[in-house]
Write an enzyme that holds these catalytic residues in place. Structure first.
Site, mmCIF file in Angstrom:
data_model
loop_
_atom_site.group_PDB
_atom_site.id
_atom_site.type_symbol
_atom_site.label_atom_id
_atom_site.label_comp_id
_atom_site.label_asym_id
_atom_site.label_seq_id
_atom_site.Cartn_x
_atom_site.Cartn_y
_atom_site.Cartn_z
ATOM 1 N N HIS A 9 -4.888 3.826 -15.892
ATOM 2 C CA HIS A 9 -4.212 5.071 -15.525
ATOM 3 C C HIS A 9 -2.704 4.847 -15.426
ATOM 4 O O HIS A 9 -2.223 3.723 -15.253
ATOM 5 C CB HIS A 9 -4.759 5.629 -14.207
ATOM 6 C CG HIS A 9 -4.497 4.748 -13.030
ATOM 7 N ND1 HIS A 9 -3.263 4.630 -12.446
ATOM 8 C CD2 HIS A 9 -5.319 3.938 -12.330
ATOM 9 C CE1 HIS A 9 -3.320 3.791 -11.430
ATOM 10 N NE2 HIS A 9 -4.575 3.345 -11.337
ATOM 11 N N GLU A 79 -12.123 2.335 -8.614
ATOM 12 C CA GLU A 79 -11.512 1.043 -8.313
ATOM 13 C C GLU A 79 -12.275 0.338 -7.194
ATOM 14 O O GLU A 79 -13.031 0.952 -6.442
ATOM 15 C CB GLU A 79 -10.040 1.250 -7.925
ATOM 16 C CG GLU A 79 -9.260 -0.002 -7.583
ATOM 17 C CD GLU A 79 -9.137 -1.021 -8.704
ATOM 18 O OE1 GLU A 79 -10.164 -1.662 -9.037
ATOM 19 O OE2 GLU A 79 -8.032 -1.213 -9.222
#
Length: 195
Positions: A9, A79
């Site tokens: 990202h 994550e």
């Protein structure tokens, strides 16, 4: 066989300052949005048959700005849950835990929303994701939009290594690509940190 394209990202305020952003939904910075948009021309040329993303907004927004369509949010791509280290930098953690290393020492428990996660649990999530992705690669490339530490675990599990080997890879920079492939039946990294 297609390639597995890893997309980290775009930049966030926390990635810029080195803070551990596991489950906290931190938005992209203007630079992060620009980097995501810059990926669009390259990604448009790839024969993508599927796109998966962490459901966190920084990953989903990166996918959107990069021009990816049909994105499937996958909670297994979130994550690492940093638990009590969420929001801290490595330097801050080492003030109370000298010599700390995420790959060796892990995290401490946090609150109910961020209880923390052992590396083995991250690896199990990634193994499940790879089991879903591998059959799709027979038809073309698959893109995954995810996070820094998670991308390192995914890469070493792709290579058939123990998850702790993620420490051997450089951290993927925000808004960059990694390419994982297979040649003569052997998985390998064909490119890493491609802007």
């Amino acid at each position: 066989m297609g390639e597995l394209i890893l997309i980290r990202h775009g930049q966030t305020e926390w990635s810029l300052s080195g803070r551990h952003a596991g489950r906290t939904d931190v938005p992209l910075t203007d630079a992060g949005e620009a980097a995501a948009e810059a990926l669009a021309p390259r990604l448009a040329r790839l024969p993508l048959v599927a796109v998966f993303s962490s459901p966190l907004s920084r990953a989903m927004r990166t996918a959107e700005l990069a021009g990816l369509t049909g994105v499937r949010p996958d909670p297994d791509l979130m994550e690492w849950d940093y638990g009590g280290y969420e929001g801290l930098t490595a330097a801050q953690i080492r003030e109370t835990r000298p010599g700390w290393n995420l790959w060796r020492d892990g995290v401490i428990p946090g609150d109910a929303d961020r209880p923390g996660e052992r590396l083995e649990h991250v690896a199990a999530r990634i193994d499940a994701t790879l089991d879903r992705i591998r059959p799709l690669l027979d038809d073309g490339d698959v893109a995954v939009v995810a996070h820094g530490h998670l991308a390192r675990v995914l890469t070493v599990r792709w290579l058939g290594l123990d998850a702790s080997a993620g420490r051997l890879l450089g951290h993927p920079h925000p808004g960059t690509l990694g390419f994982l492939a297979v040649e003569d039946g052997q998985p390998f990294i064909s490119a890493w940190n491609v802007p």
